[in-house]
Design a protein around this motif. Structure first.
Motif, PDB file in Angstrom:
ATOM      1  N   TYR A 103      -5.898  10.583   1.478  1.00 21.99           N
ATOM      2  CA  TYR A 103      -5.874  10.148   2.877  1.00 21.99           C
ATOM      3  C   TYR A 103      -4.546   9.470   3.208  1.00 21.99           C
ATOM      4  O   TYR A 103      -3.967   9.711   4.263  1.00 21.99           O
ATOM      5  CB  TYR A 103      -7.037   9.209   3.187  1.00 21.99           C
ATOM      6  CG  TYR A 103      -8.376   9.903   3.261  1.00 21.99           C
ATOM      7  CD1 TYR A 103      -8.569  11.034   4.065  1.00 21.99           C
ATOM      8  CD2 TYR A 103      -9.467   9.434   2.545  1.00 21.99           C
ATOM      9  CE1 TYR A 103      -9.791  11.671   4.131  1.00 21.99           C
ATOM     10  CE2 TYR A 103     -10.691  10.067   2.611  1.00 21.99           C
ATOM     11  CZ  TYR A 103     -10.850  11.180   3.403  1.00 21.99           C
ATOM     12  OH  TYR A 103     -12.063  11.808   3.474  1.00 21.99           O
ATOM     13  N   ASP A 104      -4.073   8.614   2.308  1.00 21.26           N
ATOM     14  CA  ASP A 104      -2.781   7.963   2.513  1.00 21.26           C
ATOM     15  C   ASP A 104      -1.657   8.986   2.600  1.00 21.26           C
ATOM     16  O   ASP A 104      -0.773   8.898   3.454  1.00 21.26           O
ATOM     17  CB  ASP A 104      -2.487   6.966   1.392  1.00 21.26           C
ATOM     18  CG  ASP A 104      -3.289   5.688   1.492  1.00 21.26           C
ATOM     19  OD1 ASP A 104      -4.007   5.483   2.510  1.00 21.26           O
ATOM     20  OD2 ASP A 104      -3.211   4.883   0.544  1.00 21.26           O
TER      21      ASP A 104
ATOM     22  N   GLU B  57      -8.734   8.280  -1.682  1.00 20.84           N
ATOM     23  CA  GLU B  57      -7.986   7.351  -0.836  1.00 20.84           C
ATOM     24  C   GLU B  57      -6.495   7.665  -0.850  1.00 20.84           C
ATOM     25  O   GLU B  57      -5.828   7.580   0.181  1.00 20.84           O
ATOM     26  CB  GLU B  57      -8.220   5.914  -1.297  1.00 20.84           C
ATOM     27  CG  GLU B  57      -9.628   5.403  -1.053  1.00 20.84           C
ATOM     28  CD  GLU B  57      -9.859   4.057  -1.699  1.00 20.84           C
ATOM     29  OE1 GLU B  57     -10.417   3.180  -1.015  1.00 20.84           O
ATOM     30  OE2 GLU B  57      -9.482   3.882  -2.884  1.00 20.84           O
ATOM     31  N   GLN B  58      -5.972   8.053  -2.014  1.00 19.54           N
ATOM     32  CA  GLN B  58      -4.567   8.435  -2.097  1.00 19.54           C
ATOM     33  C   GLN B  58      -4.296   9.685  -1.254  1.00 19.54           C
ATOM     34  O   GLN B  58      -3.249   9.796  -0.613  1.00 19.54           O
ATOM     35  CB  GLN B  58      -4.154   8.679  -3.550  1.00 19.54           C
ATOM     36  CG  GLN B  58      -4.046   7.427  -4.363  1.00 19.54           C
ATOM     37  CD  GLN B  58      -3.681   7.711  -5.809  1.00 19.54           C
ATOM     38  OE1 GLN B  58      -3.732   8.848  -6.267  1.00 19.54           O
ATOM     39  NE2 GLN B  58      -3.311   6.668  -6.524  1.00 19.54           N
TER      40      GLN B  58
ATOM     41  N   LYS C 206      -5.688   2.812  -5.835  1.00 23.61           N
ATOM     42  CA  LYS C 206      -6.682   3.495  -5.012  1.00 23.61           C
ATOM     43  C   LYS C 206      -7.234   4.717  -5.725  1.00 23.61           C
ATOM     44  O   LYS C 206      -6.620   5.257  -6.639  1.00 23.61           O
ATOM     45  CB  LYS C 206      -6.053   3.926  -3.684  1.00 23.61           C
ATOM     46  CG  LYS C 206      -5.688   2.771  -2.782  1.00 23.61           C
ATOM     47  CD  LYS C 206      -5.191   3.277  -1.449  1.00 23.61           C
ATOM     48  CE  LYS C 206      -4.964   2.140  -0.480  1.00 23.61           C
ATOM     49  NZ  LYS C 206      -4.598   2.645   0.848  1.00 23.61           N
TER      50      LYS C 206
ATOM     51  N   THR D 245       0.852  -1.179   0.000  1.00 28.09           N
ATOM     52  CA  THR D 245       0.000   0.000   0.000  1.00 28.09           C
ATOM     53  C   THR D 245       0.895   1.238   0.000  1.00 28.09           C
ATOM     54  O   THR D 245       2.100   1.129  -0.159  1.00 28.09           O
ATOM     55  CB  THR D 245      -0.957  -0.048   1.210  1.00 28.09           C
ATOM     56  OG1 THR D 245      -1.875   1.024   1.094  1.00 28.09           O
ATOM     57  CG2 THR D 245      -0.218   0.038   2.525  1.00 28.09           C
TER      58      THR D 245
END
Length: 72
Positions: A64-65, A61-62, A57, A39
């Motif tokens: 958030y990562d 989502e990216q 993603k 991930t």
């Protein structure tokens, strides 16, 4: 004396079987990388920081990562 595979060797062997890579001529690095359970992550090497985001993603989502690995 018989050689015993390490846990890593067993894991890699199982991965190759899972993605049907049973012959040396079938080795495909793109397919291997797509099948790895990796991930998003951050690392620092030789004073250079890198953030790698999982392209599988969504953009949200990216984001958030990115925020998580950047410690925002």
């Amino acid at each position: 004396m018989r050689y015993t595979n390490s846990h890593l060797e067993v894991w890699i062997e199982n991965l190759y079987r899972k993605i049907d890579m049973t012959e040396p001529e079938r080795i495909n690095f793109e397919r291997i990388s797509e099948s790895l359970p990796v991930t998003s992550f951050a690392l620092k090497y030789s004073g250079i920081y890198n953030i790698c985001l999982d392209s599988r993603k969504s953009r949200v989502e990216q984001w958030y990562d990115f925020a998580q690995v950047f410690h925002i």
